[in-house]
Design a protein around this motif. Structure first.
Motif, short mmCIF file in Angstrom:
data_model
loop_
_atom_site.label_atom_id
_atom_site.label_comp_id
_atom_site.label_asym_id
_atom_site.label_seq_id
_atom_site.Cartn_x
_atom_site.Cartn_y
_atom_site.Cartn_z
N HIS A 240 0.94 -1.30 0.02
CA HIS A 240 -0.01 -0.04 -0.01
C HIS A 240 0.82 1.49 -0.02
CE1 HIS A 240 -2.94 2.91 1.28
NE2 HIS A 240 -3.93 2.01 0.89
N PRO A 241 0.64 2.14 -0.77
CA PRO A 241 1.37 3.53 -0.96
C PRO A 241 1.43 4.03 0.52
CG PRO A 241 -0.10 3.44 -2.75
CD PRO A 241 -0.63 2.24 -1.87
N CYS A 277 -10.69 6.88 -2.19
CA CYS A 277 -9.65 6.23 -1.37
C CYS A 277 -9.23 7.34 -0.35
CB CYS A 277 -8.60 5.93 -2.05
SG CYS A 277 -7.09 5.48 -0.98
N HIS A 280 -6.24 9.47 -0.98
CA HIS A 280 -5.90 10.06 -2.35
C HIS A 280 -5.16 11.25 -2.42
CE1 HIS A 280 -10.15 11.82 -3.04
NE2 HIS A 280 -9.07 12.67 -3.59
N ALA A 286 -2.04 8.15 -6.93
CA ALA A 286 -3.38 8.46 -7.19
C ALA A 286 -3.75 8.39 -8.75
CB ALA A 286 -4.02 9.45 -6.26
N CYS A 290 -9.35 6.48 -8.13
CA CYS A 290 -9.16 6.55 -6.39
C CYS A 290 -9.95 7.65 -5.91
CB CYS A 290 -7.58 6.86 -6.37
SG CYS A 290 -6.49 5.60 -7.07
N PRO A 295 -11.29 1.70 -2.49
CA PRO A 295 -10.67 0.38 -2.44
C PRO A 295 -11.00 -0.60 -1.35
CG PRO A 295 -9.17 2.01 -1.56
CD PRO A 295 -10.44 2.93 -1.88
N HIS A 309 -6.32 0.24 -5.22
CA HIS A 309 -6.80 0.02 -6.70
C HIS A 309 -5.62 -0.38 -7.44
CE1 HIS A 309 -10.68 1.32 -5.77
NE2 HIS A 309 -10.42 2.71 -5.61
N LEU A 310 -4.18 -0.07 -7.10
CA LEU A 310 -3.19 -0.30 -7.87
C LEU A 310 -3.12 -2.12 -7.84
CD1 LEU A 310 -0.33 2.09 -6.54
CD2 LEU A 310 -1.53 2.17 -8.60
#
Ligand code: SF4
Length: 313
Positions: A240-241, A277, A280, A286, A290, A295, A309-310
């Motif tokens: 996750h970012p 998200c 975002h 993003a 997003c 998500p 979403h990635l």
């Protein structure tokens, strides 16, 4: 914990502080709960023991402990559960301890409040508990202000272990201490855990501590669980970012030197959460999707879940 939801009922409407958080804690396991201030970590711990104060209310979910739902328990049953089955270590030992009672009296009080034993037996237990956390029994007659910060926090841990509960919640237990004392105390807690076999929910915003101390880590962002994985896996391949951002800001003493990257911006105002998200506005990856679609958590591999979403189809 299943789908826990906690709201703060404010004059301008309900504010959701914890939104559908679920996790399990196994026997003898340390589950780390990570995230910035305001992500809902402490609210989760307080909901688990049902000690949230108004205007916070639990509006959904289950907290199953040994098969019973804590959220359905009567007050009498809850009193039996608290401390005997689940204890709590708060951040500031000075605020948890009573300044006008000796530490011995406070340990004895905790034992007598929950168990019917003779006072002499409780005093003997207090002596062994102090020894267990590495404090000389002569300190039984000391007042909190006569102890160092590290010793005070050890006393609080001794009180939390007084009834040998199977689960201990530790909410930022070492934040007020210097790094050397932090490490000593956490090593000691890990040894005690291995010896006594209890489980821990370990809450901190300090990712380096959580990585070292936890078996698995759950990352919260704005009241939602965004990633959970075994610690090593999370460290080696965060997906996750937000987790990547948290890890990117932890300096490493080994390996090549690298520039530390912070997460831009600040956590959202929980009264006005972004659509889609919640991360975002701060996320470097993003996309337009997003900003609209929330998500959902998905399993990426054994024990590794994440909501982005990635990584979704
Ligand atoms: Fe970033 Fe989009 Fe993933 Fe949210 S869903 S973390 S905004 S890439």
């Amino acid at each position: 914990m299943r789908d826990l939801r906690v709201e703060y009922l404010t004059p301008t409407g309900p504010v959701c502080a914890v939104d559908g958080v679920s996790f399990d804690i196994g026997k003898g396991e340390v589950l780390g709960l990570a995230g910035e201030s305001g992500s809902g970590k402490s609210t989760v711990a307080q909901a688990l023991l049902r000690i949230l104060r108004p205007p916070a209310v639990i509006t959904g979910g289950q907290v199953l402990f040994e098969g019973e739902d804590i959220l359905d328990m009567s007050e009498a049953r809850l009193r039996e559960l608290r401390w005997r089955k689940v204890s709590l270590v708060f951040q500031s030992a000075m605020n948890s301890l009573n300044p006008i009672l000796t530490v011995g009296e406070q340990i004895v009080d905790a034992i007598l409040a929950h168990q019917q034993v003779k006072r002499s037996e409780a005093v003997d237990r207090a002596v062994s508990l102090l020894k267990l956390v590495g404090i000389d029994s002569a300190r039984l007659t000391s007042y909190p202000h006569q102890l160092s910060g590290g010793m005070r926090q050890r006393v609080v841990i001794a009180i939390a272990l007084a009834l040998e509960p199977p689960l201990m919640l530790m909410d930022e237990p070492t934040t007020a201490l210097d790094v050397v004392v932090q490490k000593e105390i956490l090593h000691q807690v890990a040894e005690l855990k291995n010896k006594l076999g209890f489980s821990i929910l370990f809450i901190t915003h300090d990712l380096s501590l959580i990585l070292e101390f936890s078996t698995r880590i759950a990352v919260l962002y704005a009241g939602k669980l965004v990633e959970m994985a075994p610690s090593r896996q999370l460290y080696d391949s965060p997906r996750h970012p937000y987790t990547q951002g948290l890890l990117g800001s932890v300096p490493s003493v080994r390996g090549p030197r690298r520039k530390l990257v912070g997460i831009p911006g600040s956590p959202p105002d929980m009264r006005k959460l972004p659509a889609g998200c919640r991360f975002h506005p701060r996320c470097p990856s993003a996309t337009s999707r997003c900003k609209e679609d929330v998500p959902l958590l998905r399993e990426l591999g054994p024990g590794h879940i994440e909501a982005c979403h990635l990584n979704s189809p």
